[in-house]
Motif scaffolding. Structure first.
Motif, PDB file in Angstrom:
ATOM      1  N   GLY A 361      86.840  79.919  -0.682  1.00 25.25           N
ATOM      2  CA  GLY A 361      85.916  81.033  -0.904  1.00 25.25           C
ATOM      3  C   GLY A 361      84.489  80.525  -0.936  1.00 25.25           C
ATOM      4  O   GLY A 361      84.234  79.325  -1.059  1.00 25.25           O
ATOM      5  N   PHE A 362      83.543  81.461  -0.836  1.00 20.98           N
ATOM      6  CA  PHE A 362      82.127  81.102  -0.686  1.00 20.98           C
ATOM      7  C   PHE A 362      81.300  81.990  -1.599  1.00 20.98           C
ATOM      8  O   PHE A 362      81.272  83.212  -1.436  1.00 20.98           O
ATOM      9  CB  PHE A 362      81.747  81.299   0.793  1.00 20.98           C
ATOM     10  CG  PHE A 362      80.332  80.953   1.160  1.00 20.98           C
ATOM     11  CD1 PHE A 362      79.549  80.096   0.400  1.00 20.98           C
ATOM     12  CD2 PHE A 362      79.771  81.475   2.335  1.00 20.98           C
ATOM     13  CE1 PHE A 362      78.237  79.778   0.767  1.00 20.98           C
ATOM     14  CE2 PHE A 362      78.473  81.163   2.715  1.00 20.98           C
ATOM     15  CZ  PHE A 362      77.710  80.319   1.932  1.00 20.98           C
ATOM     16  N   GLU A 373      78.783  82.350   9.381  1.00 22.01           N
ATOM     17  CA  GLU A 373      79.501  81.071   9.318  1.00 22.01           C
ATOM     18  C   GLU A 373      80.764  81.188   8.464  1.00 22.01           C
ATOM     19  O   GLU A 373      81.793  80.587   8.776  1.00 22.01           O
ATOM     20  CB  GLU A 373      78.574  79.975   8.789  1.00 22.01           C
ATOM     21  CG  GLU A 373      77.531  79.569   9.818  1.00 22.01           C
ATOM     22  CD  GLU A 373      76.529  78.530   9.302  1.00 22.01           C
ATOM     23  OE1 GLU A 373      76.707  78.039   8.170  1.00 22.01           O
ATOM     24  OE2 GLU A 373      75.582  78.220  10.040  1.00 22.01           O
ATOM     25  N   ALA A 374      80.692  81.968   7.391  1.00 21.14           N
ATOM     26  CA  ALA A 374      81.875  82.169   6.537  1.00 21.14           C
ATOM     27  C   ALA A 374      82.968  82.901   7.312  1.00 21.14           C
ATOM     28  O   ALA A 374      84.152  82.547   7.235  1.00 21.14           O
ATOM     29  CB  ALA A 374      81.487  82.955   5.291  1.00 21.14           C
ATOM     30  N   LYS A 379      86.403  82.523   5.424  1.00 24.10           N
ATOM     31  CA  LYS A 379      86.256  82.316   3.978  1.00 24.10           C
ATOM     32  C   LYS A 379      85.758  83.600   3.316  1.00 24.10           C
ATOM     33  O   LYS A 379      84.685  84.110   3.675  1.00 24.10           O
ATOM     34  CB  LYS A 379      85.252  81.189   3.683  1.00 24.10           C
ATOM     35  CG  LYS A 379      85.529  79.872   4.407  1.00 24.10           C
ATOM     36  CD  LYS A 379      86.880  79.246   4.098  1.00 24.10           C
ATOM     37  CE  LYS A 379      87.033  77.916   4.841  1.00 24.10           C
ATOM     38  NZ  LYS A 379      88.402  77.422   4.855  1.00 24.10           N
ATOM     39  N   PRO A 380      86.514  84.145   2.340  1.00 24.68           N
ATOM     40  CA  PRO A 380      86.074  85.372   1.661  1.00 24.68           C
ATOM     41  C   PRO A 380      84.816  85.137   0.828  1.00 24.68           C
ATOM     42  O   PRO A 380      84.525  84.007   0.419  1.00 24.68           O
ATOM     43  CB  PRO A 380      87.266  85.738   0.778  1.00 24.68           C
ATOM     44  CG  PRO A 380      88.029  84.473   0.593  1.00 24.68           C
ATOM     45  CD  PRO A 380      87.793  83.649   1.822  1.00 24.68           C
ATOM     46  N   ARG A 437      90.170  88.766   1.151  1.00 24.90           N
ATOM     47  CA  ARG A 437      90.682  87.619   1.912  1.00 24.90           C
ATOM     48  C   ARG A 437      91.216  88.075   3.278  1.00 24.90           C
ATOM     49  O   ARG A 437      91.017  87.408   4.290  1.00 24.90           O
ATOM     50  CB  ARG A 437      91.780  86.905   1.107  1.00 24.90           C
ATOM     51  CG  ARG A 437      91.307  86.426  -0.264  1.00 24.90           C
ATOM     52  CD  ARG A 437      92.276  85.501  -0.952  1.00 24.90           C
ATOM     53  NE  ARG A 437      93.453  86.123  -1.529  1.00 24.90           N
ATOM     54  CZ  ARG A 437      93.521  86.706  -2.733  1.00 24.90           C
ATOM     55  NH1 ARG A 437      92.429  86.785  -3.491  1.00 24.90           N
ATOM     56  NH2 ARG A 437      94.656  87.211  -3.187  1.00 24.90           N
ATOM     57  N   GLU A 438      91.866  89.223   3.285  1.00 22.66           N
ATOM     58  CA  GLU A 438      92.455  89.728   4.532  1.00 22.66           C
ATOM     59  C   GLU A 438      91.393  90.292   5.486  1.00 22.66           C
ATOM     60  O   GLU A 438      91.443  90.060   6.692  1.00 22.66           O
ATOM     61  CB  GLU A 438      93.511  90.799   4.222  1.00 22.66           C
ATOM     62  CG  GLU A 438      94.769  90.199   3.621  1.00 22.66           C
ATOM     63  CD  GLU A 438      95.804  91.254   3.239  1.00 22.66           C
ATOM     64  OE1 GLU A 438      95.462  92.457   3.213  1.00 22.66           O
ATOM     65  OE2 GLU A 438      96.949  90.848   2.961  1.00 22.66           O
TER      66      GLU A 438
END
Length: 470
Positions: A361-362, A373-374, A379-380, A437-438
Motif C-alpha cells: 500500500g501507499f 505510478e501506484a 498498490k492501493p 485493493r481490487e
C-alpha cells in the motif's frame, strides 16, 4: 523501434516548456519521448540545473530530443542555484515565478530561430500565447493537472477575475454552477486555505489563477494529462466552458531507462524489502512539493508505529538548503521501529520501491504522477493531501473507490496518529478495504494501456498537422 513517418509528411518540431517543478517537468519529458518515438523533433526548454537532474534518455531517442538550456535569471530573494520548486520553501516559490517570467526574452530569442511548429506550455506562462502567435507558432496549453481540476476551476473569465464567479475560499468547497452532474469533487476548507495564495497576486504580480486563465484564453489547443475513458464528463465540462479543441494526453506513466549500473542506494533498499513478507510494507512518500508540518510528521510517525505494519518512509526534512524549518522524528521513534521500519531522508527510486512485491500500500499526497505510478504497480492508496491540486485528485479517487482519505478536521486539516494507523490497516489489511485493493487492479488497464496511449499521441500529432494547414 521508432514508428516511421510517411514520406510525404515532414517531421514536426515541437518545443516543450514546462513550469520549474519536477512534477511538471517529468510528464512533459514522458510526452516528449512518445512524440520523438514517432520520429518528430522535440526541443525541451528549461534551466541548466533542471536539465542536468532529468532522467537519462534512451539512446534511440536522444538524437530527436534536444535540451535547450536557458540561464536562470537572478531575482531578489531567490537563493543561488534554486531552479525548481524542490530547491525552495513554499513561500519562496513566488520568487521562482518571478525569475521564470524573466525567461520570456531568452525564450523568444530561441523561438525566432527555432523553426518550431508548436510550443507546449504550462499554467504559469501567461505571456507565452501572444509571443507564439506573433511568431506564427501554434501554442498548446499542456496541463499536467487533471481534467477534474481544470474543469472545476472554470472559465477563463472566472480564472482571470473579470467574472466574479468566486470571491471567497468557501466558494471552492462546493461544485460550481458549470458542473452539471452530481459530484463530490471540490476542495475541503483546510485544503483551499492552505493554497489561498493561488487566488491573490504574489511577488510575481500575478495570481496562479490569472496565469492559468491567460494561458487557456490565448492557446490554440488545450491538452490535458488524462484519459477520456476514465473521466469523460470532465473533458466535456472543459470543452463546454472553453469552446476550444480539448485533447487527452493519456496518463503518461513513468518510463525509466534502465542503466546497467544499479545504484548502491537501491541495493540496500532492495535488501531490506526482500526480507519483508509479500504485500505487508506501507510505502510513504509525499512527492517533491509537499512538506508536512512538524506536528503532522509526529502524527504520521506514531501512526506508522501503531499500524504494526512494516513501513518504508521517504521523508524530505527540508525544502532546499535555505529551509530553516528542518523536520524531526519523535524521540525514540527510530529505535522503537528498528528492523520493521525505514526512514530515508535522501532521494529514493520510487518506481523500483513500488514495484517490489513486499509493498502492499501507499500513503501518498495524491500528486497525480505518484497516483499513476501506484496504479501501474497495483498498490492501493491511503490519501493525505497537502497542496495544489491534491485535494481535487483525492476526491476523484474517493469517488471511484480507488483511495481512502485519512480522516481530518475540516477547518485546520489536523489528524491523529490513530486515524493514520486505522486508515493504513483498512486499505491494506481489513476486509472492509478490499474494494480499494481490487479497484486499483481493475483500473490499471485504463492507466497503462500502451495501445490507448499510442492512439492519444497519434491523435495529438494529427491535430497539430491540421492546425498548421489553417
Amino acid at each position: 523501434m521508432m514508428d516511421r513517418i510517411r514520406d510525404e509528411e515532414k517531421p514536426l518540431h515541437i518545443v516543450m516548456f514546462p513550469w520549474l517543478a519536477f512534477g511538471h517537468m517529468i510528464p512533459y519529458l514522458e510526452l516528449g519521448k512518445l512524440i520523438a518515438q514517432k520520429g518528430h523533433r522535440v526541443s525541451y526548454v528549461s534551466t541548466p540545473r533542471n536539465i542536468q537532474r532529468l532522467p537519462k534518455l534512451p539512446p534511440h531517442l536522444a538524437p530527436l530530443i534536444k535540451f535547450v538550456s536557458l540561464p536562470m535569471p537572478k531575482v531578489n530573494n531567490l537563493p543561488e542555484n534554486a531552479e525548481a520548486t524542490i530547491d525552495v520553501s513554499y513561500d519562496v516559490v513566488q520568487h521562482l515565478k518571478n525569475a521564470h517570467d524573466k525567461l520570456e526574452q531568452p525564450l523568444t530569442h530561441f523561438l525566432k530561430s527555432s523553426n518550431a511548429d508548436s510550443i507546449f506550455h504550462d499554467f504559469t506562462h501567461y505571456w507565452l500565447g501572444p509571443v507564439a502567435s506573433k511568431l506564427g507558432i501554434k501554442s498548446v496549453f499542456f496541463s499536467i493537472f487533471t481534467p477534474p481540476l481544470i474543469g472545476f476551476m472554470g472559465p477563463a473569465s472566472v480564472l482571470k477575475g473579470t467574472d466574479p464567479g468566486r470571491t471567497k475560499p468557501e466558494d471552492f468547497t462546493v461544485a460550481p454552477p458549470w458542473v452539471l452532474f452530481q459530484t463530490t469533487v471540490a476542495f475541503r476548507y483546510f485544503e483551499i486555505m492552505k493554497i489561498a495564495d493561488i487566488l491573490s497576486e504574489n511577488d510575481s504580480g500575478f495570481s496562479d489563477l490569472y496565469r492559468t486563465g491567460c494561458c487557456i484564453e490565448n492557446c490554440d489547443t488545450i491538452l490535458i494529462r488524462g484519459c477520456t475513458e476514465f473521466e469523460p464528463e470532465w473533458f466535456q465540462v472543459i470543452q463546454n466552458i472553453h469552446q476550444k479543441p480539448v485533447l487527452p494526453a493519456g496518463q503518461l506513466p513513468t518510463t525509466v531507462f534502465k542503466c546497467s549500473d544499479e545504484s548502491d542506494t537501491w541495493w540496500w533498499m532492495k535488501e531490506w524489502l526482500d526480507k519483508q513478507q509479500s504485500g505487508t510494507v506501507v510505502y510513504v512518500a509525499f512527492g517533491s512539493e509537499a512538506k508536512p508540518s512538524q506536528e503532522e510528521v509526529t502524527e504520521i510517525a506514531l501512526g506508522l508505529e501503531k499500524s504494526k505494519l512494516p513501513f518504508f518512509w521517504v521523508l524530505r526534512v527540508q525544502r532546499g538548503s535555505m529551509d530553516k524549518d528542518v523536520l524531526e522524528l519523535p524521540e525514540g521513534f527510530e529505535e522503537r521501529t528498528k528492523g520493521f521500519g525505514v526512514v530515508c531522508t535522501s532521494w529514493a527510486p520510487q518506481m523500483k520501491i513500488m514495484g517490489h512485491e513486499s509493498v502492499g500500500g501507499f500513503l501518498t499526497h495524491a500528486g497525480w504522477s505518484s497516483v499513476v505510478e501506484a496504479i501501474q504497480n497495483e498498490k492501493p492508496l491511503v490519501l493525505l493531501t497537502f497542496l495544489a491540486d491534491q485535494g481535487i485528485n483525492a476526491r476523484v479517487l474517493e469517488e471511484k473507490k480507488m483511495g481512502y482519505s485519512v480522516p481530518r478536521d475540516e477547518q485546520d486539516g489536523s489528524f491523529t496518529s490513530e486515524s493514520v494507523a486505522n486508515s493504513i490497516r483498512l486499505v491494506m489489511v481489513e476486509e472492509e478495504g478490499k474494494i480499494y485493493r481490487e479497484n486499483i487492479k481493475e483500473m490499471k488497464d485504463l492507466f497503462v494501456n500502451t495501445e490507448r496511449q499510442d492512439r492519444y499521441v497519434d491523435n495529438l500529432l494529427n491535430h497539430l498537422r491540421c492546425l498548421l494547414k489553417h
